[in-house]
Design a protein around this motif. Sequence first.
Motif, PDB file in Angstrom:
ATOM      1  N   ARG A 120      14.659   8.578  13.810  1.00 59.34           N
ATOM      2  CA  ARG A 120      15.804   9.535  13.430  1.00 59.34           C
ATOM      3  C   ARG A 120      16.143   9.523  12.025  1.00 59.34           C
ATOM      4  O   ARG A 120      16.173  10.800  11.543  1.00 59.34           O
ATOM      5  CB  ARG A 120      17.049   9.303  14.176  1.00 59.34           C
ATOM      6  N   LEU A 121      16.158   8.456  11.515  1.00 62.57           N
ATOM      7  CA  LEU A 121      16.624   8.390   9.930  1.00 62.57           C
ATOM      8  C   LEU A 121      15.501   9.161   9.021  1.00 62.57           C
ATOM      9  O   LEU A 121      15.424   9.650   8.391  1.00 62.57           O
ATOM     10  CB  LEU A 121      16.972   6.976   9.245  1.00 62.57           C
ATOM     11  N   ALA A 122      14.048   8.707   9.561  1.00 66.08           N
ATOM     12  CA  ALA A 122      12.942   9.185   8.910  1.00 66.08           C
ATOM     13  C   ALA A 122      12.696  10.699   8.965  1.00 66.08           C
ATOM     14  O   ALA A 122      12.407  11.351   8.072  1.00 66.08           O
ATOM     15  CB  ALA A 122      11.586   8.451   9.591  1.00 66.08           C
ATOM     16  N   GLY A 123      13.275  11.285  10.347  1.00 68.99           N
ATOM     17  CA  GLY A 123      13.107  12.671  10.320  1.00 68.99           C
ATOM     18  C   GLY A 123      14.277  13.290   9.635  1.00 68.99           C
ATOM     19  O   GLY A 123      13.792  14.518   9.025  1.00 68.99           O
ATOM     20  N   GLU A 124      15.226  12.867   9.558  1.00 66.16           N
ATOM     21  CA  GLU A 124      16.374  13.611   8.620  1.00 66.16           C
ATOM     22  C   GLU A 124      15.907  13.325   7.035  1.00 66.16           C
ATOM     23  O   GLU A 124      16.167  14.521   6.257  1.00 66.16           O
ATOM     24  CB  GLU A 124      17.555  12.755   8.667  1.00 66.16           C
ATOM     25  N   LEU A 125      15.409  12.366   6.673  1.00 65.32           N
ATOM     26  CA  LEU A 125      14.906  12.279   5.261  1.00 65.32           C
ATOM     27  C   LEU A 125      13.853  12.976   5.120  1.00 65.32           C
ATOM     28  O   LEU A 125      13.597  13.725   3.993  1.00 65.32           O
ATOM     29  CB  LEU A 125      14.412  10.733   5.008  1.00 65.32           C
ATOM     30  N   ALA A 126      12.688  13.374   5.975  1.00 58.90           N
ATOM     31  CA  ALA A 126      11.657  14.238   5.815  1.00 58.90           C
ATOM     32  C   ALA A 126      12.096  15.791   5.628  1.00 58.90           C
ATOM     33  O   ALA A 126      11.688  16.631   5.044  1.00 58.90           O
ATOM     34  CB  ALA A 126      10.477  14.054   6.792  1.00 58.90           C
ATOM     35  N   ALA A 127      13.087  16.036   6.532  1.00 58.22           N
ATOM     36  CA  ALA A 127      13.768  17.387   6.328  1.00 58.22           C
ATOM     37  C   ALA A 127      14.604  17.537   5.206  1.00 58.22           C
ATOM     38  O   ALA A 127      14.301  18.724   4.736  1.00 58.22           O
ATOM     39  CB  ALA A 127      14.787  17.577   7.657  1.00 58.22           C
ATOM     40  N   VAL A 167       2.097   6.217   9.219  1.00 64.91           N
ATOM     41  CA  VAL A 167       3.351   5.366   8.495  1.00 64.91           C
ATOM     42  C   VAL A 167       4.082   5.203   9.469  1.00 64.91           C
ATOM     43  O   VAL A 167       4.672   6.056   9.979  1.00 64.91           O
ATOM     44  CB  VAL A 167       3.497   6.084   7.291  1.00 64.91           C
ATOM     45  N   PRO A 168       4.478   3.822   9.690  1.00 69.90           N
ATOM     46  CA  PRO A 168       5.684   3.462  10.535  1.00 69.90           C
ATOM     47  C   PRO A 168       6.978   4.136   9.986  1.00 69.90           C
ATOM     48  O   PRO A 168       7.068   4.250   8.788  1.00 69.90           O
ATOM     49  CB  PRO A 168       5.709   2.092  10.693  1.00 69.90           C
ATOM     50  N   ALA A 169       8.073   4.290  10.798  1.00 69.47           N
ATOM     51  CA  ALA A 169       9.166   4.910  10.009  1.00 69.47           C
ATOM     52  C   ALA A 169       9.951   3.995   9.172  1.00 69.47           C
ATOM     53  O   ALA A 169      10.447   4.486   8.335  1.00 69.47           O
ATOM     54  CB  ALA A 169       9.991   5.471  11.563  1.00 69.47           C
ATOM     55  N   ALA A 170      10.015   2.882   9.702  1.00 72.52           N
ATOM     56  CA  ALA A 170      10.702   1.849   8.834  1.00 72.52           C
ATOM     57  C   ALA A 170      10.012   1.661   7.638  1.00 72.52           C
ATOM     58  O   ALA A 170      10.712   1.416   6.630  1.00 72.52           O
ATOM     59  CB  ALA A 170      10.873   0.467   9.722  1.00 72.52           C
ATOM     60  N   ALA A 171       8.509   1.651   7.680  1.00 73.40           N
ATOM     61  CA  ALA A 171       7.864   1.401   6.148  1.00 73.40           C
ATOM     62  C   ALA A 171       7.916   2.802   5.326  1.00 73.40           C
ATOM     63  O   ALA A 171       8.191   2.473   4.206  1.00 73.40           O
ATOM     64  CB  ALA A 171       6.403   0.994   6.566  1.00 73.40           C
ATOM     65  N   TYR A 172       8.035   3.919   6.107  1.00 81.71           N
ATOM     66  CA  TYR A 172       8.733   5.004   5.477  1.00 81.71           C
ATOM     67  C   TYR A 172       9.756   5.143   4.497  1.00 81.71           C
ATOM     68  O   TYR A 172       9.988   5.352   3.283  1.00 81.71           O
ATOM     69  CB  TYR A 172       8.296   6.344   6.074  1.00 81.71           C
ATOM     70  N   THR A 193      13.511  16.196   2.125  1.00 79.16           N
ATOM     71  CA  THR A 193      12.636  16.331   1.018  1.00 79.16           C
ATOM     72  C   THR A 193      11.749  17.380   1.251  1.00 79.16           C
ATOM     73  O   THR A 193      10.886  17.796   0.514  1.00 79.16           O
ATOM     74  CB  THR A 193      11.889  15.080   1.058  1.00 79.16           C
ATOM     75  N   GLY A 194      11.452  18.134   2.500  1.00 79.64           N
ATOM     76  CA  GLY A 194      10.646  18.984   2.583  1.00 79.64           C
ATOM     77  C   GLY A 194       8.976  18.849   3.117  1.00 79.64           C
ATOM     78  O   GLY A 194       8.166  19.556   3.107  1.00 79.64           O
ATOM     79  N   VAL A 195       9.028  17.229   3.217  1.00 84.84           N
ATOM     80  CA  VAL A 195       7.403  16.741   3.253  1.00 84.84           C
ATOM     81  C   VAL A 195       7.598  15.903   4.454  1.00 84.84           C
ATOM     82  O   VAL A 195       8.568  14.945   4.494  1.00 84.84           O
ATOM     83  CB  VAL A 195       7.162  15.987   2.023  1.00 84.84           C
ATOM     84  N   PRO A 196       6.606  16.170   5.496  1.00 83.06           N
ATOM     85  CA  PRO A 196       6.834  15.337   6.687  1.00 83.06           C
ATOM     86  C   PRO A 196       6.297  13.898   6.238  1.00 83.06           C
ATOM     87  O   PRO A 196       5.738  13.521   5.604  1.00 83.06           O
ATOM     88  CB  PRO A 196       5.887  16.318   7.656  1.00 83.06           C
ATOM     89  N   TRP A 235       0.683  -1.104  -0.131  1.00 83.73           N
ATOM     90  CA  TRP A 235       0.032  -0.023   0.072  1.00 83.73           C
ATOM     91  C   TRP A 235       0.914   1.229  -0.028  1.00 83.73           C
ATOM     92  O   TRP A 235       0.386   2.592  -0.010  1.00 83.73           O
ATOM     93  CB  TRP A 235      -1.009   0.157   1.134  1.00 83.73           C
ATOM     94  N   LEU A 236       2.256   1.190   0.187  1.00 84.24           N
ATOM     95  CA  LEU A 236       3.126   2.335   0.167  1.00 84.24           C
ATOM     96  C   LEU A 236       3.748   2.595  -1.337  1.00 84.24           C
ATOM     97  O   LEU A 236       4.441   3.456  -1.437  1.00 84.24           O
ATOM     98  CB  LEU A 236       4.142   2.205   1.118  1.00 84.24           C
ATOM     99  N   VAL A 237       3.551   1.419  -2.449  1.00 82.19           N
ATOM    100  CA  VAL A 237       4.258   1.632  -3.566  1.00 82.19           C
ATOM    101  C   VAL A 237       3.715   2.509  -4.152  1.00 82.19           C
ATOM    102  O   VAL A 237       2.403   2.411  -4.496  1.00 82.19           O
ATOM    103  CB  VAL A 237       4.369   0.088  -4.240  1.00 82.19           C
TER     104      VAL A 237
END
Length: 317
Positions: A208-215, A225-230, A217-220, A166-168
């Motif tokens: 932590r990695l999801a927060g850095e990646l969202a920062a 959505v779990p961080a690992a799945a994101y 990309t500029g999109v939260p 469902w995330l693809v």
Amino acid sequence: MSELVTGDAVVLGLRPARLPSRALALAIDLVVVWIVFILVSIGLAIATVTLDEAASAAIAVATFLLVLVGGPIAVETLSHGRSLGKLACGLRVVRDDGGPIRFRHALVRGAMGVVEILMTLGVFACIASLVSARGRRLGDVFAGTLVVRERVSAGRGVAVPPPPPWLVGRFAGLDLSAVPDELWLAIRQYLTRMQQLDAEVGLSMAERLAGELAARTGVPVPPGVPAAAYLAGVVNERQARDARRVFAAAQAGPLGQGGVGRGSAPMGLAGAVSSVAPGASVSPVAPAVPSAPAEPGVSEAEEPGGRKPGTGFAPPV
């Protein structure tokens, strides 16, 4: 893969050595040690030929202890766990925490090796290695050491786990140009080793990695959505973009090298279909009919507007 985890929750990427590789390394070491022992014994026998029987026996015992017992201990201590046989087989002796061994570890291993290798011809060592989950013999158990493989085939890398179905395609609109390579590498390493981490440690690293990646990309991160799945979904999106880019470059290569619009013969239906991107519709090609003579200034291989007859593709710009 070794299950050793350091105090910093870092999983050691080492594979415990199994019985076949350890037996081969031990055979090489024994051959070398026995050759040295025989040569030293012959030399001492010639040098001490005038001594009495008791002195000769004492020298023989000392030679046995120094060469067959002290030799391997000294080699493992000075080489930090890599004897000649282990070096040839890509093995190494390390502590339980993954650090290099010291003299006391090599001493315990050598002392136990006299009993389980020399006196029993390696029978006890083989049985203990087969019973142990990590292939350790009795000397390793008492010394707190482990024999690991230093050389691992590069072709056996662990693939990044795919995201939930469902995330693809959900992150197709993200701008990934600002994400540095170091962050991609850290995310890939986490995804390939997240099953080996403690649950709480893995969750904190994923957040932590999801927060850095969202920062970047500029999109939260989408709610729910779990961080690992994101992380897995974004990595999958990047891989899909790379695949599309490679596919487009492969398709543009023949066109840019003179396949169309440079005086070559018109390609047939099979060539036209193979050049269409996946998912695009292809209209049927009408049979060729005799055409009137070309107007002045227009070549026979082209029509007005730069189109070639029967292809439907404009030449590359």
